[in-house]
Design an enzyme around this catalytic site. Structure first.
Site, PDB file in Angstrom:
ATOM      1  N   CYS A  37      53.481 -35.934  62.493  1.00  0.00           N
ATOM      2  CA  CYS A  37      53.023 -35.339  61.242  1.00  0.00           C
ATOM      3  C   CYS A  37      51.709 -35.903  60.713  1.00  0.00           C
ATOM      4  O   CYS A  37      50.724 -35.174  60.585  1.00  0.00           O
ATOM      5  CB  CYS A  37      54.121 -35.461  60.188  1.00  0.00           C
ATOM      6  SG  CYS A  37      54.828 -37.101  60.071  1.00  0.00           S
ATOM      7  N   HIS A  78      52.021 -36.572  53.084  1.00  0.00           N
ATOM      8  CA  HIS A  78      52.121 -37.629  54.106  1.00  0.00           C
ATOM      9  C   HIS A  78      50.774 -38.066  54.665  1.00  0.00           C
ATOM     10  O   HIS A  78      50.628 -38.348  55.861  1.00  0.00           O
ATOM     11  CB  HIS A  78      53.055 -37.210  55.231  1.00  0.00           C
ATOM     12  CG  HIS A  78      53.769 -38.386  55.847  1.00  0.00           C
ATOM     13  ND1 HIS A  78      54.656 -38.267  56.894  1.00  0.00           N
ATOM     14  CD2 HIS A  78      53.712 -39.714  55.546  1.00  0.00           C
ATOM     15  CE1 HIS A  78      55.121 -39.462  57.226  1.00  0.00           C
ATOM     16  NE2 HIS A  78      54.558 -40.353  56.410  1.00  0.00           N
TER      17      HIS A  78
END
Length: 214
Positions: free
Chosen positions: A83, A138
């Protein structure tokens, strides 16, 4: 006509980082108006997981409608199979493995996207768009790991080019597991200073009119 591009990110259960940019209100003829752009960046989504891409076990009618009204891409690539690195590359156009600290970040990490360089949302803003991000971020927040989660948290998405942000800072298994609108935690009712522990009220919120066409 909407332009839809779906890119798979692979590693985490938290699925969506919808990024949308919509045109500023201006007096232009319809044939000269810029298209709305919605980019949906998803962890753990395979090419065949959407029915518009051939899935038969599940149905995704809303995504299918977006694809029908826009463009459907059939050849896509990402720089990493996890990610944070793949999101960093999408935002900056840089290979994450060429820079230190671009691996999967802890939940309280500092921002790793440069605020003084060209980013994807800045490209849209320079083209006359309003930009917004909703969902998993993130990519770190603030300029250091230690931060006061009871106050304004910045720099973050707003400082790298988004006019509006409503985000989950990292993942559901990494504190702080909160929602943030722009620089503030939603439902904040108190806390413990420089700590990831905060006391929250239930979040009841609407971001419908923050970035939109009229």
């Amino acid at each position: 006509m909407s332009l839809i591009k779906v890119i798979s990110g692979f590693a985490f259960v938290m699925l969506a980082l919808p990024v949308f940019a919509q045109k500023k209100i201006s007096k232009v003829t319809p044939d000269r108006q810029k298209p709305n752009v919605i980019m949906i960046y998803v962890d753990d989504l395979g090419y065949g997981d959407l029915s518009c891409y051939g899935a038969t076990k599940i149905s995704t009618p809303n995504t299918d409608q977006l694809a029908k009204g826009g463009l459907r891409f059939t050849n896509g690539h990402c720089t990493s199979a996890t990610c944070t690195p793949s999101r960093y590359a999408l935002m900056t156009g840089e290979y994450p493995w060429r820079q230190a600290g671009r691996n999967i970040l802890p939940g309280d990490a500092a921002l790793i996207v440069p605020t003084n360089k060209t980013t994807l949302p800045k490209v849209f803003k320079n083209a006359g768009y309003r930009t917004g991000i909703v969902g998993k971020w993130h990519l770190g927040l603030g300029d250091q790991v230690t931060k006061d989660w009871n106050g304004d948290i910045k720099p973050g998405p707003n400082e790298v080019g988004f006019d509006y942000s409503f985000i989950f800072p990292a993942t559901a298994d990494r504190v702080p597991t909160v929602f943030m609108e722009n620089h503030r935690i939603i439902g904040l009712d108190g806390g413990f200073g420089n700590s990831s522990q905060v006391i929250l009220k239930p979040a009841v919120h609407s971001f419908r009119f923050k970035v939109c066409n009229k």
